[in-house]
Motif scaffolding. Structure first.
Motif, PDB file in Angstrom:
ATOM      1  N   ALA A  93     -39.946   7.866  52.649  1.00 52.89           N
ATOM      2  CA  ALA A  93     -40.823   7.971  51.520  1.00 52.89           C
ATOM      3  C   ALA A  93     -40.186   7.684  49.870  1.00 52.89           C
ATOM      4  O   ALA A  93     -39.457   8.830  49.754  1.00 52.89           O
ATOM      5  CB  ALA A  93     -41.891   8.800  51.407  1.00 52.89           C
ATOM      6  N   GLY A  94     -40.117   6.542  49.367  1.00 53.50           N
ATOM      7  CA  GLY A  94     -39.635   6.403  48.108  1.00 53.50           C
ATOM      8  C   GLY A  94     -38.364   5.477  48.040  1.00 53.50           C
ATOM      9  O   GLY A  94     -37.914   4.721  49.228  1.00 53.50           O
ATOM     10  N   ALA A  95     -37.925   4.980  46.903  1.00 52.60           N
ATOM     11  CA  ALA A  95     -36.902   4.158  46.813  1.00 52.60           C
ATOM     12  C   ALA A  95     -35.530   4.662  47.263  1.00 52.60           C
ATOM     13  O   ALA A  95     -35.247   5.669  46.452  1.00 52.60           O
ATOM     14  CB  ALA A  95     -37.020   3.078  45.490  1.00 52.60           C
ATOM     15  N   ILE A  96     -34.570   3.867  47.945  1.00 51.43           N
ATOM     16  CA  ILE A  96     -33.409   4.160  48.129  1.00 51.43           C
ATOM     17  C   ILE A  96     -32.563   3.010  48.020  1.00 51.43           C
ATOM     18  O   ILE A  96     -32.815   2.118  48.655  1.00 51.43           O
ATOM     19  CB  ILE A  96     -33.251   4.800  49.526  1.00 51.43           C
TER      20      ILE A  96
ATOM     21  N   VAL B 244     -41.232   1.669  57.194  1.00 54.12           N
ATOM     22  CA  VAL B 244     -40.360   2.198  55.758  1.00 54.12           C
ATOM     23  C   VAL B 244     -40.309   0.971  54.714  1.00 54.12           C
ATOM     24  O   VAL B 244     -40.557  -0.247  55.306  1.00 54.12           O
ATOM     25  CB  VAL B 244     -38.947   2.346  56.401  1.00 54.12           C
ATOM     26  N   ASP B 245     -40.233   1.540  53.552  1.00 52.16           N
ATOM     27  CA  ASP B 245     -39.964   0.587  52.499  1.00 52.16           C
ATOM     28  C   ASP B 245     -40.952  -0.295  52.273  1.00 52.16           C
ATOM     29  O   ASP B 245     -40.707  -1.821  51.951  1.00 52.16           O
ATOM     30  CB  ASP B 245     -38.480  -0.323  52.679  1.00 52.16           C
ATOM     31  N   LEU B 246     -42.380   0.109  52.462  1.00 46.58           N
ATOM     32  CA  LEU B 246     -43.487  -0.911  51.935  1.00 46.58           C
ATOM     33  C   LEU B 246     -43.355  -0.981  50.544  1.00 46.58           C
ATOM     34  O   LEU B 246     -43.165  -0.072  49.582  1.00 46.58           O
ATOM     35  CB  LEU B 246     -44.705  -0.385  52.530  1.00 46.58           C
ATOM     36  N   PRO B 247     -43.778  -2.307  50.227  1.00 48.00           N
ATOM     37  CA  PRO B 247     -43.899  -2.492  48.503  1.00 48.00           C
ATOM     38  C   PRO B 247     -44.757  -1.254  48.022  1.00 48.00           C
ATOM     39  O   PRO B 247     -45.913  -0.881  48.715  1.00 48.00           O
ATOM     40  CB  PRO B 247     -44.336  -3.681  48.499  1.00 48.00           C
ATOM     41  N   THR B 248     -44.429  -0.840  46.629  1.00 53.58           N
ATOM     42  CA  THR B 248     -45.461   0.225  46.306  1.00 53.58           C
ATOM     43  C   THR B 248     -45.713  -0.368  44.738  1.00 53.58           C
ATOM     44  O   THR B 248     -44.952  -0.891  44.158  1.00 53.58           O
ATOM     45  CB  THR B 248     -44.650   1.351  46.299  1.00 53.58           C
ATOM     46  N   ILE B 249     -46.974  -0.256  44.461  1.00 58.27           N
ATOM     47  CA  ILE B 249     -47.525  -0.129  42.940  1.00 58.27           C
ATOM     48  C   ILE B 249     -48.124   0.790  42.568  1.00 58.27           C
ATOM     49  O   ILE B 249     -48.658   1.712  43.306  1.00 58.27           O
ATOM     50  CB  ILE B 249     -48.354  -1.570  42.828  1.00 58.27           C
TER      51      ILE B 249
END
Length: 265
Positions: A64-67, A214-219
Motif C-alpha cells: 500500500a503506497g508509493a515506493i 500492487v501499485d494501482l493508480p491512486t487519486i
C-alpha cells in the motif's frame, strides 16, 4: 493465528489500509519512510525478511503506497538473497512492473499470499459512473484519446496517466509522478488550439499488463486541486482500476472547482 503484513509506501493509502485491518504488522522499505509507524527492511536482505514474516505468523501481505526503485548496495546482500540478484536485476532491465512482479514471485514462493487493496477496502475503487460534475462530448473524446495513448505506451512501462485537451496530448506521467505531470500541463495549457474550446482531461489507468494486486493508480483530493490548477475540465479513470482516497473531500473539492470526476468503463 495468521496475521496480515502491510508493506507501507508513501502517501495516504497506507494509513487507510492499516486502519481497515485488524492489528496488522507494518513494514516499510528502508529509505522510503511512510506516514505511519513501520519497521524498516532492506531489499538486499529480502529472504531473511520473508523468514521473519513467516516466523511472525504472517500468511497474507498487502502492498500500500508509493515506493520508488531503491538503490541496491552490493555489499549488503546476505548469501541467500544474493542468489536472487540475477532474477531481480534482469527484471529491472524490463521496467518497474517487471521488477515488482519478480519480487512478488519471491513472496509467493515463500508461501505468502499477496492481497490487493480491493480485497481489503473494496469501496476505495469506484465502479463505473460520473461521481461529480458533467461530462461533455468533447471531454469524452479527450478521454478516449488519453486511454488509447496509455494503452499504446503500456509496453514501455512509462506511467499511468495522461493529459489530453482538444485531442492533443499535453503531458504523460513519467517517473516524477502525477503532480509533476499536472504542473507541466498547466505550464503548457496555452498550446490548446482553441483557447475557448475544451479545457482537457486528466486520465488515469493501470498499465495494460500490470499486476493489479500492487501499485494501482491512486487519486485523491490533492489530485483534484492539482487538476483544477492546471485548468482542466475533469479527471477520468478506468472504472475498477483506480483507488480514490478520501472520496467525500475529493467530491467536495471537485464541486467547488467545477471539475467532473468520472469512472469510465
Amino acid at each position: 493465528m495468521s496475521r496480515v503484513a502491510v508493506i507501507a509506501g508513501q502517501g495516504r493509502l497506507a494509513p487507510a489500509v492499516i486502519a481497515a485491518l485488524d492489528d496488522p504488522l507494518v513494514y516499510a522499505l528502508d529509505g522510503f519512510a511512510p506516514d505511519v509507524a513501520a519497521t524498516p527492511f532492506r531489499l538486499e536482505r529480502l529472504v531473511p525478511f520473508l523468514d521473519s514474516l513467516i516466523e511472525a505468523g504472517v500468511e497474507r501481505v498487502v502492498f500500500a503506497g508509493a515506493i520508488r526503485r531503491p538503490r541496491l548496495d552490493p555489499e549488503a546482500f546476505d548469501p541467500r538473497t544474493a542468489q536472487l540478484v540475477p532474477r531481480i536485476l534482469g527484471a529491472m532491465q524490463s521496467g518497474d512492473d517487471a521488477a515488482l512482479r519478480e519480487v512478488l514471485k519471491v513472496f509467493e514462493e515463500n508461501d505468502l499470499t499477496i492481497c490487493g487493496v480491493d480485497e481489503v477496502i473494496p469501496d476505495l475503487i469506484p465502479s463505473e459512473g460520473v461521481l461529480a460534475g458533467t461530462v461533455s462530448d468533447a471531454d469524452r473524446r479527450d478521454a478516449d484519446r488519453a486511454a488509447a495513448i496509455l494503452t499504446g505506451l503500456g509496453p514501455f512501462d512509462i506511467g499511468q496517466g495522461a493529459v489530453v485537451a482538444q485531442g492533443l496530448c499535453l503531458a504523460i506521467e513519467t517517473l516524477p509522478g502525477t503532480a509533476a505531470m499536472l504542473e507541466f500541463a498547466a505550464a503548457h495549457a496555452g498550446l490548446r488550439p482553441n483557447p475557448n474550446g475544451a479545457r482537457g482531461v486528466f486520465y488515469k489507468a493501470p498499465k495494460p499488463e500490470q499486476d493489479r494486486r500492487v501499485d494501482l493508480p491512486t487519486i485523491g483530493p490533492d489530485t483534484v486541486t492539482q487538476a483544477a490548477a492546471a485548468g482542466l475540465a475533469g479527471i477520468v479513470w478506468q472504472a475498477g482500476g483506480v483507488i480514490l482516497l478520501d472520496r467525500d473531500e475529493a467530491l467536495r473539492r471537485a464541486d467547488a472547482a467545477g471539475l467532473f470526476l468520472w469512472a469510465r468503463a
